[in-house]
Design a protein around this motif. Structure first.
Motif, PDB file in Angstrom:
ATOM      1  N   HIS B 200       0.847  -1.203   0.000  1.00  0.00           N
ATOM      2  CA  HIS B 200       0.000   0.000   0.000  1.00  0.00           C
ATOM      3  C   HIS B 200       0.885   1.258   0.000  1.00  0.00           C
ATOM      4  N   PHE B 201       1.840   1.290   0.888  1.00  0.00           N
ATOM      5  CA  PHE B 201       2.660   2.490   1.056  1.00  0.00           C
ATOM      6  C   PHE B 201       3.674   2.647  -0.068  1.00  0.00           C
ATOM      7  N   TRP B 202       4.239   1.524  -0.536  1.00  0.00           N
ATOM      8  CA  TRP B 202       5.249   1.627  -1.593  1.00  0.00           C
ATOM      9  C   TRP B 202       4.631   2.072  -2.922  1.00  0.00           C
ATOM     10  N   ALA B 203       3.346   1.745  -3.123  1.00  0.00           N
ATOM     11  CA  ALA B 203       2.673   2.230  -4.333  1.00  0.00           C
ATOM     12  C   ALA B 203       2.652   3.767  -4.320  1.00  0.00           C
ATOM     13  N   LEU B 204       2.381   4.323  -3.131  1.00  0.00           N
ATOM     14  CA  LEU B 204       2.378   5.787  -2.991  1.00  0.00           C
ATOM     15  C   LEU B 204       3.813   6.333  -3.098  1.00  0.00           C
ATOM     16  N   ALA B 205       4.763   5.607  -2.494  1.00  0.00           N
ATOM     17  CA  ALA B 205       6.166   6.068  -2.507  1.00  0.00           C
ATOM     18  C   ALA B 205       6.723   6.111  -3.930  1.00  0.00           C
ATOM     19  N   LEU B 206       6.227   5.213  -4.787  1.00  0.00           N
ATOM     20  CA  LEU B 206       6.676   5.231  -6.187  1.00  0.00           C
ATOM     21  C   LEU B 206       6.266   6.538  -6.858  1.00  0.00           C
ATOM     22  N   ILE B 207       5.020   6.949  -6.556  1.00  0.00           N
ATOM     23  CA  ILE B 207       4.508   8.189  -7.165  1.00  0.00           C
ATOM     24  C   ILE B 207       5.240   9.402  -6.593  1.00  0.00           C
ATOM     25  N   LYS B 208       5.483   9.372  -5.288  1.00  0.00           N
ATOM     26  CA  LYS B 208       6.086  10.524  -4.600  1.00  0.00           C
ATOM     27  C   LYS B 208       7.594  10.355  -4.408  1.00  0.00           C
ATOM     28  N   ASN B 209       8.216   9.578  -5.288  1.00  0.00           N
ATOM     29  CA  ASN B 209       9.640   9.269  -5.151  1.00  0.00           C
ATOM     30  C   ASN B 209      10.514  10.535  -5.064  1.00  0.00           C
ATOM     31  N   ASP B 210      10.216  11.521  -5.910  1.00  0.00           N
ATOM     32  CA  ASP B 210      11.031  12.749  -5.928  1.00  0.00           C
ATOM     33  C   ASP B 210      10.944  13.491  -4.593  1.00  0.00           C
ATOM     34  N   ASP B 211       9.718  13.475  -4.028  1.00  0.00           N
ATOM     35  CA  ASP B 211       9.495  14.116  -2.727  1.00  0.00           C
ATOM     36  C   ASP B 211      10.368  13.477  -1.657  1.00  0.00           C
ATOM     37  N   TYR B 212      10.304  12.153  -1.583  1.00  0.00           N
ATOM     38  CA  TYR B 212      11.064  11.440  -0.550  1.00  0.00           C
ATOM     39  C   TYR B 212      12.569  11.623  -0.766  1.00  0.00           C
ATOM     40  N   LYS B 213      12.978  11.652  -2.045  1.00  0.00           N
ATOM     41  CA  LYS B 213      14.391  11.845  -2.365  1.00  0.00           C
ATOM     42  C   LYS B 213      14.834  13.233  -1.869  1.00  0.00           C
ATOM     43  N   ALA B 214      14.023  14.247  -2.168  1.00  0.00           N
ATOM     44  CA  ALA B 214      14.361  15.617  -1.770  1.00  0.00           C
ATOM     45  C   ALA B 214      14.448  15.747  -0.250  1.00  0.00           C
ATOM     46  N   ALA B 215      13.552  15.015   0.433  1.00  0.00           N
ATOM     47  CA  ALA B 215      13.525  15.105   1.900  1.00  0.00           C
ATOM     48  C   ALA B 215      14.521  14.148   2.551  1.00  0.00           C
ATOM     49  N   ASN B 216      15.210  13.363   1.710  1.00  0.00           N
ATOM     50  CA  ASN B 216      16.214  12.419   2.220  1.00  0.00           C
ATOM     51  C   ASN B 216      15.615  11.337   3.112  1.00  0.00           C
ATOM     52  N   VAL B 217      14.397  10.928   2.788  1.00  0.00           N
ATOM     53  CA  VAL B 217      13.752   9.835   3.531  1.00  0.00           C
ATOM     54  C   VAL B 217      14.040   8.534   2.768  1.00  0.00           C
ATOM     55  N   PRO B 218      14.662   7.552   3.429  1.00  0.00           N
ATOM     56  CA  PRO B 218      15.085   6.349   2.700  1.00  0.00           C
ATOM     57  C   PRO B 218      13.954   5.365   2.407  1.00  0.00           C
ATOM     58  N   LEU B 220      11.914   2.726   0.138  1.00  0.00           N
ATOM     59  CA  LEU B 220      12.495   1.681  -0.721  1.00  0.00           C
ATOM     60  C   LEU B 220      12.753   2.147  -2.167  1.00  0.00           C
ATOM     61  N   PRO B 221      11.800   2.878  -2.813  1.00  0.00           N
ATOM     62  CA  PRO B 221      12.095   3.338  -4.181  1.00  0.00           C
ATOM     63  C   PRO B 221      13.307   4.281  -4.243  1.00  0.00           C
ATOM     64  N   VAL B 222      13.569   5.003  -3.161  1.00  0.00           N
ATOM     65  CA  VAL B 222      14.715   5.919  -3.136  1.00  0.00           C
ATOM     66  C   VAL B 222      16.015   5.132  -2.984  1.00  0.00           C
ATOM     67  N   THR B 223      16.012   4.157  -2.064  1.00  0.00           N
ATOM     68  CA  THR B 223      17.266   3.438  -1.777  1.00  0.00           C
ATOM     69  C   THR B 223      17.567   2.336  -2.782  1.00  0.00           C
ATOM     70  N   SER B 224      16.515   1.653  -3.262  1.00  0.00           N
ATOM     71  CA  SER B 224      16.760   0.471  -4.099  1.00  0.00           C
ATOM     72  C   SER B 224      16.230   0.606  -5.521  1.00  0.00           C
ATOM     73  N   GLY B 225      15.522   1.696  -5.800  1.00  0.00           N
ATOM     74  CA  GLY B 225      15.008   1.901  -7.149  1.00  0.00           C
ATOM     75  C   GLY B 225      13.643   1.271  -7.365  1.00  0.00           C
ATOM     76  N   ALA B 226      13.031   1.622  -8.502  1.00  0.00           N
ATOM     77  CA  ALA B 226      11.662   1.184  -8.797  1.00  0.00           C
ATOM     78  C   ALA B 226      11.560  -0.330  -8.979  1.00  0.00           C
ATOM     79  N   LYS B 227      12.533  -0.920  -9.681  1.00  0.00           N
ATOM     80  CA  LYS B 227      12.435  -2.356  -9.992  1.00  0.00           C
ATOM     81  C   LYS B 227      12.387  -3.214  -8.730  1.00  0.00           C
ATOM     82  N   ALA B 228      13.309  -2.937  -7.819  1.00  0.00           N
ATOM     83  CA  ALA B 228      13.351  -3.712  -6.571  1.00  0.00           C
ATOM     84  C   ALA B 228      12.062  -3.489  -5.775  1.00  0.00           C
ATOM     85  N   THR B 229      11.551  -2.253  -5.776  1.00  0.00           N
ATOM     86  CA  THR B 229      10.311  -1.947  -5.054  1.00  0.00           C
ATOM     87  C   THR B 229       9.145  -2.729  -5.652  1.00  0.00           C
ATOM     88  N   LEU B 230       9.097  -2.773  -6.987  1.00  0.00           N
ATOM     89  CA  LEU B 230       7.994  -3.478  -7.648  1.00  0.00           C
ATOM     90  C   LEU B 230       8.036  -4.978  -7.329  1.00  0.00           C
TER      91      LEU B 230
END
Lengths: 58, 313
Positions: B200-218, B220-230
């Motif tokens: 549930h949460f990673w689906a949202l994190a994929l969409i908001k990946n840039d936000d989490y990256k900018a805020a430096n929140v690790p 899964l899509p930020v640390t391991s990329g979209a493929k690993a998250t999927l």
């Protein structure tokens, strides 16, 4: 002579009419919330006592 | 860092500011949408407990009180979360308009509000309902506000996996409120929400990946990329399908529940697989659909549990 610090001005917040109105509203809602909480306590007490509420010497 | 962010930080930490927050801002601090799912799952926990709302179960007035206190406790932990996360909320577009980053409520007020309301909710639960549910509520607030928010969120990509335990506890609290004991069933409800949270949460994190990256929140899509998250989303959705069938396998629920949970779960697995195979252009749209469906899925699972009880009665 020692140099005075540059910024000695104390920044005191000012209550504007809008802020005061906002505060009054918040206080009113807080009062309602507290009343609901007190009412809930009272109601739950009655439920917990059940029929025993009348079981006492008059 | 941007000037806008610096200004927002200054606004939040500025000189003795007057609290301009309205009552609506304080309600927003409690994340009312999250609260509604918490209340609903706690209610199902109560209904499913031995006795439920029947003759030997919880009196309706006590049930209302318990639900109100659980929702208020959840809201208080959300306020504490917003107090601590105000700096990163100011960076992310999704959270920039929250009461603290927008300067409507001061950090101090949010902290005081969160602590007071937490205390009232736990104390009320102990006095009005029972100590077990009060202890579980206190643990939930502590786990969310301290363990998840202060430690896990900024430290590990498994933040929402472990932190999901806080969101999974409400049906257990509901059960404890009604039965004043615990058993395997509420732990299965816990497991359902626990395994539901990551996809549930990673689906949202994929969409908001840039936000989490900018805020430096690790996330899964930020640390391991979209493929690993999927891959993880698909794996969790399959495990979740198995976990949702546990109430039937262990004999707590009937065929009605099993059929409903299977259909809903297979749709969810299908959506996650579709998301995993989607191209970059389609990914955000399908991730959005998966996120929305996941909420609907959890809601219906928790409708099916008491509905099955009614059908089997």
């Amino acid at each position: 002579m020692s140099k005075e610090p540059e910024n000695t001005e104390i920044q005191t917040p000012v209550w504007t009419p809008e802020l005061l109105q906002q505060r009054r509203k918040r206080a009113a809602i807080m009062a309602v919330a507290l009343l609901v909480f007190v009412g809930l306590f009272f109601w739950v007490t009655l439920v917990k006592l059940g029929v025993n509420v009348t079981n006492r010497p008059l | 860092m941007s000037q806008e962010y610096e200004e927002t930080l200054a606004k939040m930490q500025g000189p003795a500011s007057l609290d301009a927050g309205s009552a609506a801002d304080y309600i927003a601090l409690m994340k009312p949408r999250v609260m509604s799912l918490v209340v609903f799952t706690a209610l199902v926990g109560m209904i499913m407990a031995p006795g439920g709302f029947g003759e030997n179960g919880l009196h309706p007035v006590l049930a209302i009180a318990a639900l109100a206190l659980i929702s208020v406790g959840a809201g208080a932990s959300a306020a504490l979360n917003m107090w601590y996360d105000a700096d990163i909320d100011a960076i992310m577009t999704r959270t920039q308009n929250r009461p603290i980053p927008s300067g409507r409520v001061s950090k101090e007020s949010a902290l005081v509000f969160g602590l007071w309301v937490s205390g009232l909710a736990v104390m009320g639960m102990a006095v009005m309902i029972n100590y077990l549910s009060a202890a579980l509520l206190a643990f939930t607030i502590f786990f969310y506000a301290v363990i998840y928010t202060m430690f896990l969120k900024r430290a590990t990509a498994q933040n929402i996996v472990i932190g999901g335990a806080a969101g999974a506890l409400p049906p257990v609290i509901g059960w404890a409120a009604a039965a004043n004991s615990l058993s395997v069933e509420p732990l299965i409800y816990f497991a359902i929400i626990f395994f539901w949270t990551p996809p549930h949460f990673w689906a949202l994190a994929l969409i908001k990946n840039d936000d989490y990256k900018a805020a430096n929140v690790p996330m899964l899509p930020v640390t391991s990329g979209a493929k690993a998250t999927l891959r993880q989303i698909v794996a969790y959705s399959i495990v979740l399908l198995g976990v949702t069938l546990l109430p039937y396998i262990m004999g707590f629920s009937g065929l009605f529940y099993a059929a409903g949970a299977s259909i809903l779960g297979l749709i969810f697995v299908g959506m996650c697989v579709l998301l995993a195979f989607s191209g970059d252009e389609q990914r955000n749209r399908i991730a959005g659909m998966t996120f929305v469906y996941s909420i609907f899925y959890l809601f219906l699972l928790f409708v099916l549990l008491p509905a099955d009880k009614l059908v089997g009665a």
